[in-house]
Design an enzyme around this catalytic site. Structure first.
Site, short mmCIF file in Angstrom:
data_model
loop_
_atom_site.label_atom_id
_atom_site.label_comp_id
_atom_site.label_asym_id
_atom_site.label_seq_id
_atom_site.Cartn_x
_atom_site.Cartn_y
_atom_site.Cartn_z
N GLY A 1 -1.93 2.75 -4.68
CA GLY A 1 -1.40 1.40 -4.78
C GLY A 1 -2.16 0.56 -5.79
N ASN B 1 -2.34 -8.02 3.98
CA ASN B 1 -2.94 -6.90 4.73
C ASN B 1 -3.80 -7.36 5.89
OD1 ASN B 1 -4.27 -7.66 2.15
ND2 ASN B 1 -5.97 -6.50 2.99
N GLN C 1 1.71 -3.13 1.94
CA GLN C 1 1.75 -3.25 3.40
C GLN C 1 3.17 -3.44 3.93
OE1 GLN C 1 -0.55 -2.65 5.52
NE2 GLN C 1 -2.40 -2.69 4.24
N THR D 1 -0.63 15.25 -15.52
CA THR D 1 0.12 16.21 -14.71
C THR D 1 0.28 15.66 -13.30
OG1 THR D 1 -0.72 18.00 -16.06
CG2 THR D 1 0.16 18.61 -13.90
N CYS E 1 -11.48 -2.79 3.33
CA CYS E 1 -12.10 -2.52 2.04
C CYS E 1 -13.39 -3.32 1.86
CB CYS E 1 -11.13 -2.86 0.91
SG CYS E 1 -9.64 -1.89 1.01
#
Ligand code: PLP
Length: 395
Positions: free
Chosen positions: A75, A154, A182, A240, A328
């Site tokens: 995100g 959040n 969220q 990739t 966090c």
């Protein structure tokens, strides 16, 4: 190691348990089907088809077109890419508008941009966590490159009126990005009718794996990639593809779409029962943020007189997982910038805990949590050096 079966997990805004259906779908792409999706033989082409299916499933969850979905590594990358793109599209537009309650994935990126010569306007919120749309509109100038505003917070679960913001952005002819990390999988989303330019999502918030996300880019919006290299993702994100994780995100999106209506009711009922019981059983408990425009799974509660860091440790002894402020930011006990922006008094902000429910929670989890929390809060209050500190109930 503590396994998921041993705990009461009320921290689904931090991350979620992988859905077994998601694991089943992704595993063959880690073992048998290891071809490179860009290779020209069938062994690679079949992997490309799996990515295409994932793209269709994510698009279906968002009510968008598959071609509008760009897979990313998380995100945070999706949010960063949207803002970076806007700033590179028009060198005359060097101004970004955001809010005071964004996740660090937006907030710190915007701060960095501001230090490197762009200007930034940060729009505040009221005591309920709601945005003043007139202030937001006034912040927009001819130099504004993009408005970046989250859809759901959040920490509190408060929802911003994304449709109205999209309308303002359209009228003012500026780009609008929303961090819906969220939101996706928790409430219905129909992007086809909205004038959003871009939207970020992350698999690990909807029972998919960590380290994969997506950026929706409206088909009529120009986009400049941040990751430069190969021509993957139609030149919108080089590198990739993380095939197994993309396949997993696709399955997680499909599961979320199938479960959305039922979960919205069931998860909301669990959250509401939990919240009402604590408000009733634990005196001087306050809900932070609006209770009307809110995600169905989140409650942010302040238990006056406690320190949320200490509560976290005590809950942990009972194998109860929740958050003190944003996950966090744990490790350092700092007051939540979200609650500060809402002008929640410092003592009450430091006493705040976030509980967030999800697909795999049961009524038994609610019962167990309700057995654990009230005595822990009572004990913490008794241990508090100031005694059972109380704030006036009018705060
Ligand atoms: N934005 C919000 C609102 C979030 O809650 C999170 C994760 O907690 C992020 C961004 C970052 O997402 P990711 O962990 O996938 O980088």
């Amino acid at each position: 190691m503590i396994s998921g079966e041993q705990i009461i997990y009320l921290d689904n805004n931090a991350t979620t348990q992988l859905d077994p259906a998601v694991i089943e779908e992704m595993l063959p792409f880690l073992t048998k089907y290891y071809g490179n999706p860009s290779s020209g033989y069938n062994f690679g082409r079949q992997v490309r088809q799996a990515i295409d299916l994932a793209r269709e499933r994510v698009a279906a969850l968002l009510g968008s077109e598959p071609g509008e979905i760009v897979f990313t590594s998380c995100g945070t990358e999706s949010n960063n890419a949207a803002v970076n793109s806007a700033l590179r599209l028009d060198p005359n537009r060097r101004h970004v508008v955001t809010t005071a309650v964004e996740h660090s994935a937006t907030q710190r990126h915007c701060e960095m941009i501001a230090k490197s010569g762009c200007s930034l306007t940060v729009v505040g919120v009221d005591s309920e966590g709601n945005l003043d749309l007139e202030e937001l509109e006034r912040a927009i100038s001819p130099q504004t490159a993009i408005i970046t505003v989250m859809w759901a917070n959040n920490e509190t679960g408060v929802l911003f009126p994304v449709e109205k913001i999209a309308e303002i952005a359209r009228r003012k002819r500026v780009l609008f990005h929303t961090d819906a990390i969220q939101t996706v999988g928790k409430i219905p989303i129909r992007l086809a009718g909205l004038t959003l330019n871009s939207l970020a999502l992350s698999a690990h918030k909807l029972h998919g794996p960590k380290g994969v996300g997506a950026l929706y880019v409206n088909k009529r919006s120009a986009f400049k990639p941040s990751m430069i290299g190969g021509s993957q993702e139609k030149n919108r994100r080089a590198g990739t593809e993380n095939v197994a994780s993309i396949v997993a995100l696709g399955k997680a999106a499909e599961c979320a779409a199938a479960a959305l209506t039922e979960e919205n009711v069931r998860v909301r009922a669990m959250r509401d029962r939990f919240e009402s019981a604590l408000l009733e059983r634990v005196p001087d408990t306050f809900v932070n943020g609006s209770r009307t425009d809110r995600l169905p799974n989140t409650t942010n509660l302040s238990f006056a007189g406690i320190d949320s860091g200490a509560a976290l440790v005590m809950f942990d002894r009972h194998q109860l997982c929740c958050s003190a402020g944003s996950a966090c930011r744990t490790g350092a006990v700092e007051t939540s910038h979200v609650l500060s922006a809402m002008k929640v008094p410092g003592e009450r902000a430091r006493a705040s805990m976030r509980f967030s429910f999800g697909r795999f929670n049961t009524e038994a989890d609610v019962d167990k949590a309700l057995e654990i929390i009230p005595p822990v809060i009572a004990k913490l209050r008794a241990l508090s050096p100031t005694g059972a500190t109380r704030e006036p109930a009018t705060v």
